[in-house]
Design a protein around this motif. Structure first.
Motif, PDB file in Angstrom:
ATOM      1  N   GLU A 242       0.845  -1.197   0.000  1.00  0.00           N
ATOM      2  CA  GLU A 242       0.000   0.000   0.000  1.00  0.00           C
ATOM      3  C   GLU A 242       0.885   1.253   0.000  1.00  0.00           C
ATOM      4  OE1 GLU A 242      -2.326  -2.332   3.249  1.00  0.00           O
ATOM      5  OE2 GLU A 242      -2.876  -0.205   3.363  1.00  0.00           O
ATOM      6  N   GLY A 243       0.492   2.218  -0.765  1.00  0.00           N
ATOM      7  CA  GLY A 243       1.222   3.484  -0.792  1.00  0.00           C
ATOM      8  C   GLY A 243       2.444   3.463  -1.695  1.00  0.00           C
TER       9      GLY A 243
ATOM     10  N   VAL B 142      -8.071   4.748  10.505  1.00  0.00           N
ATOM     11  CA  VAL B 142      -6.776   4.516   9.842  1.00  0.00           C
ATOM     12  C   VAL B 142      -6.922   4.617   8.326  1.00  0.00           C
ATOM     13  CG1 VAL B 142      -6.012   2.960  11.689  1.00  0.00           C
ATOM     14  CG2 VAL B 142      -7.122   2.009   9.656  1.00  0.00           C
ATOM     15  N   SER B 143      -5.777   4.797   7.678  1.00  0.00           N
ATOM     16  CA  SER B 143      -5.777   4.891   6.218  1.00  0.00           C
ATOM     17  C   SER B 143      -4.881   3.835   5.583  1.00  0.00           C
ATOM     18  CB  SER B 143      -5.324   6.290   5.792  1.00  0.00           C
ATOM     19  OG  SER B 143      -4.032   6.548   6.325  1.00  0.00           O
ATOM     20  N   SER B 144      -4.409   2.885   6.391  1.00  0.00           N
ATOM     21  CA  SER B 144      -3.553   1.819   5.849  1.00  0.00           C
ATOM     22  C   SER B 144      -3.591   0.613   6.770  1.00  0.00           C
ATOM     23  CB  SER B 144      -2.105   2.309   5.732  1.00  0.00           C
ATOM     24  OG  SER B 144      -1.535   2.442   7.020  1.00  0.00           O
ATOM     25  N   SER B 145      -3.157  -0.558   6.264  1.00  0.00           N
ATOM     26  CA  SER B 145      -3.069  -1.765   7.084  1.00  0.00           C
ATOM     27  C   SER B 145      -2.062  -1.586   8.199  1.00  0.00           C
ATOM     28  CB  SER B 145      -2.567  -2.954   6.266  1.00  0.00           C
ATOM     29  OG  SER B 145      -3.212  -3.058   5.076  1.00  0.00           O
ATOM     30  N   ALA B 158     -12.134  -1.869  17.279  1.00  0.00           N
ATOM     31  CA  ALA B 158     -12.401  -1.920  15.838  1.00  0.00           C
ATOM     32  C   ALA B 158     -11.588  -0.802  15.185  1.00  0.00           C
ATOM     33  CB  ALA B 158     -13.891  -1.719  15.565  1.00  0.00           C
ATOM     34  N   VAL B 159     -11.500  -0.850  13.872  1.00  0.00           N
ATOM     35  CA  VAL B 159     -10.894   0.268  13.141  1.00  0.00           C
ATOM     36  C   VAL B 159     -11.866   0.765  12.079  1.00  0.00           C
ATOM     37  CG1 VAL B 159      -8.413  -0.219  13.400  1.00  0.00           C
ATOM     38  CG2 VAL B 159      -9.711  -1.349  11.577  1.00  0.00           C
ATOM     39  N   VAL B 160     -11.791   2.062  11.819  1.00  0.00           N
ATOM     40  CA  VAL B 160     -12.423   2.622  10.631  1.00  0.00           C
ATOM     41  C   VAL B 160     -11.322   2.706   9.582  1.00  0.00           C
ATOM     42  CG1 VAL B 160     -13.481   4.664   9.596  1.00  0.00           C
ATOM     43  CG2 VAL B 160     -14.096   4.000  11.923  1.00  0.00           C
ATOM     44  N   ALA B 161     -11.507   2.047   8.438  1.00  0.00           N
ATOM     45  CA  ALA B 161     -10.541   2.143   7.343  1.00  0.00           C
ATOM     46  C   ALA B 161     -11.105   3.131   6.333  1.00  0.00           C
ATOM     47  CB  ALA B 161     -10.323   0.779   6.704  1.00  0.00           C
ATOM     48  N   LEU B 178     -11.893   0.749  -2.178  1.00  0.00           N
ATOM     49  CA  LEU B 178     -11.971  -0.552  -2.863  1.00  0.00           C
ATOM     50  C   LEU B 178     -10.731  -1.417  -2.628  1.00  0.00           C
ATOM     51  CD1 LEU B 178     -13.390  -2.464  -4.908  1.00  0.00           C
ATOM     52  CD2 LEU B 178     -12.466  -1.065  -6.751  1.00  0.00           C
ATOM     53  N   VAL B 179      -9.582  -0.791  -2.489  1.00  0.00           N
ATOM     54  CA  VAL B 179      -8.332  -1.523  -2.249  1.00  0.00           C
ATOM     55  C   VAL B 179      -8.044  -1.624  -0.750  1.00  0.00           C
ATOM     56  CG1 VAL B 179      -5.829  -1.516  -2.673  1.00  0.00           C
ATOM     57  CG2 VAL B 179      -7.407  -0.823  -4.493  1.00  0.00           C
ATOM     58  N   LEU B 180      -8.381  -0.569  -0.022  1.00  0.00           N
ATOM     59  CA  LEU B 180      -8.037  -0.501   1.405  1.00  0.00           C
ATOM     60  C   LEU B 180      -8.798  -1.515   2.262  1.00  0.00           C
ATOM     61  CD1 LEU B 180      -6.422   1.092   3.578  1.00  0.00           C
ATOM     62  CD2 LEU B 180      -8.420   2.596   3.791  1.00  0.00           C
TER      63      LEU B 180
END
Lengths: 343, 343
Positions: A242-243, B142-145, B158-161, B178-180
């Motif tokens: 990712e990224g 979060v914005s990434s794994s 929990a996480v919000v992606a 779609l990818v995240l």
């Protein structure tokens, strides 16, 4: 839907591999339009989509496309002929409309009686009518509803709606597949093919739930045995996380690239306020060939989609199609892992 | 799934509105975690998500969040108390971790016995443990794994992606929903809530097919009657089309804005090679308030998601939830408009 249930029951009773034996027929506007088994189109990518990849995809039930953007006219003819020798199923050619040799390319696809042409990066009005007169199905790649409407008005049979996450050249509005597909599906009556960010059967199903009748897949097929790209490029893509890609050169022509040394040069130039002209000079000629075909990972332009982060193997194209389709069916049979219950 | 079929049959026989009467219960990890009816969370947005919106969403069966990022500590306390008076259902508070008054905010949510806290923009390790000790459920955005793993390690429930298409502050890697979602769902064992680009039941279903157990929705709730934002801002958002938002100020802190006059100033400064310091000066103080709360559409910072392009009405929050859920069920009952058939 009822067949779906039968499937689901079989699935529960006999376990998963039964699906590959049953071979129910799926049909919708896209399989009908192209005469193919699965609504899966392999993107016609430069330095990647030659006759080997296209014929393997078509033989496996998808639609293979030869990517003419990196081919001299006579090379294109050779790929078409080899592809025809390698498959008896339909295949097509992707032609970027801003290509300098566009007339020669168009002459060749008409002479060779190619039944399906995908056009991109240009005005669909110029060529769609001419191709349609020859009985060729024409599909145009768009990045917005506005362009989709133009393609429909020009007489295209379908559009590919390509989101921001896709590899290579891309739109300026940066609309992602999740937002773009419903917008385009609402804007036109011709079938919509979703592209950008799709590498699994689950993503394919999600894209079709959003209103697409099929998918165009690029990145996943770069990581196929039959892709013409350099093995070093494939291995580099395999490691991407990712990224590791970014849409760049927005003032010139936006393109999603892996963040290699060449990308960093471009980013630094942009940060310093480089003009489109400066970027053109920096880009020079043959960067894409150098990177993707010759395997020069530092100096080359390496086009790939965000979804590379999810792919962990190089497979035969036929295996990719099989995996996509069986995961698609499995998802269709049980889209969510939870149930509705009486209170 | 079997109940789904019963639904489908009823749907065919009696037509659509029957769904609203049947009221089957849905449950999964997210409805269970928060004690809510539908896995729909309303984002805690600055200058938008006050007690009116949060209580309306919670009363309608979703999870309302008060957005503390634009509130002085005592204002936050007031909103919490008014929200509690307006609903007997669970609601939460969103706290951006880089907020200067963070300690006072945290004290207030603990004093007021808020059961659910969403944190964003910062390190989840600092506060998660402290909140969890008080029995508070903690969710991090979060914005990434990679960040998702950090949140899970910190003990989050929990996480919000959140994907690139989301409005307001966003990640640097630009990974789309779609990818995240598949990437994050694969990386952590805690439930994943999808955010970014979701405004319809169909999009909600697609996001959950990708591996999310619920959705966080911002933009759609900006266009609710109960949102605290200025009516002129809402009407401006209503008119937004594809390409009318853009992720900007990437060297400072990336944020998705409507392309108004202020945005154009920022874009011009960036094109001229402005430093992060320059941008900070240009941004100044109170830009978001000026735009979204005071309705200064030229000089204000107008945060909104790409999906604004799909929304054409301002509705009561309860009506939004109802529409989302009935479209979600309808999509679940018949996700694709085609069938599998015997050859």
């Amino acid at each position: 839907m009822y067949i779906n249930i039968v499937f689901y029951t079989l699935l529960k009773k006999t376990n998963y591999p039964v699906l590959t034996f049953i071979r129910m027929e799926f049909s919708n506007s896209i399989t009908g339009l192209f005469g193919i088994r699965y609504p899966i189109i392999q993107a016609g990518m430069v330095w990647t989509s030659g006759w080997r990849l296209a014929s393997a995809v078509s033989n496996a039930g998808g639609l293979g496309l030869i990517g003419s953007g990196s081919m001299y006219p006579e090379v294109l003819r050779e790929h078409i002929r080899k592809c025809r020798a390698a498959t008896s199923f339909p295949f097509g050619v992707n032609i970027p409309l801003m290509y300098p040799d566009i007339e020669k390319h168009m002459d060749i696809v008409m002479e060779e009686k190619i039944p399906i042409v995908f056009t991109s990066a240009g005005n669909p009005q110029t060529w769609t009518g001419i191709l349609k007169e020859k009985g060729i199905k024409v599909v145009h790649v768009v990045s917005s509803s506005r362009f989709a409407r133009k393609a429909a008005d020009a007489g295209c049979d379908a559009v590919v709606a390509e989101g921001f996450e896709a590899g290579g050249h891309n739109g300026r509005e940066e609309t992602t597949t999740l937002v773009l597909i419903p917008a385009v599906a609402d804007a036109v009556r011709i079938p919509v093919i979703a592209a950008g960010g799709i590498a699994t059967g689950r993503q394919m199903f999600a894209a079709m739930v959003l209103g697409a009748s099929g998918v165009q897949i690029g990145t996943r097929f770069v990581l196929s045995e039959e892709a013409g790209s350099h093995p070093d490029f494939k291995n580099y893509v395999l490691k991407a996380g990712e990224g590791d890609t970014m849409l760049t050169m927005k003032s010139l022509m936006p393109v999603r690239l892996l963040k290699n040394q060449f990308f960093k040069q471009v980013a630094a130039a942009e940060q310093a306020g480089a003009s489109a002209e400066n970027l053109k000079t920096l880009l020079g000629k043959g960067r894409a060939k150098k990177g993707m075909f010759e395997g020069n990972l530092d100096e080359g332009e390496l086009e790939i989609g965000q979804v590379s982060a999810l792919i962990r193997d190089i497979l035969p194209a036929g295996g990719i199609i099989e995996n996509l389709w069986s995961e698609f069916l499995k998802t269709w049979a049980e889209p969510l892992p939870c149930k509705l219950q009486k209170p």
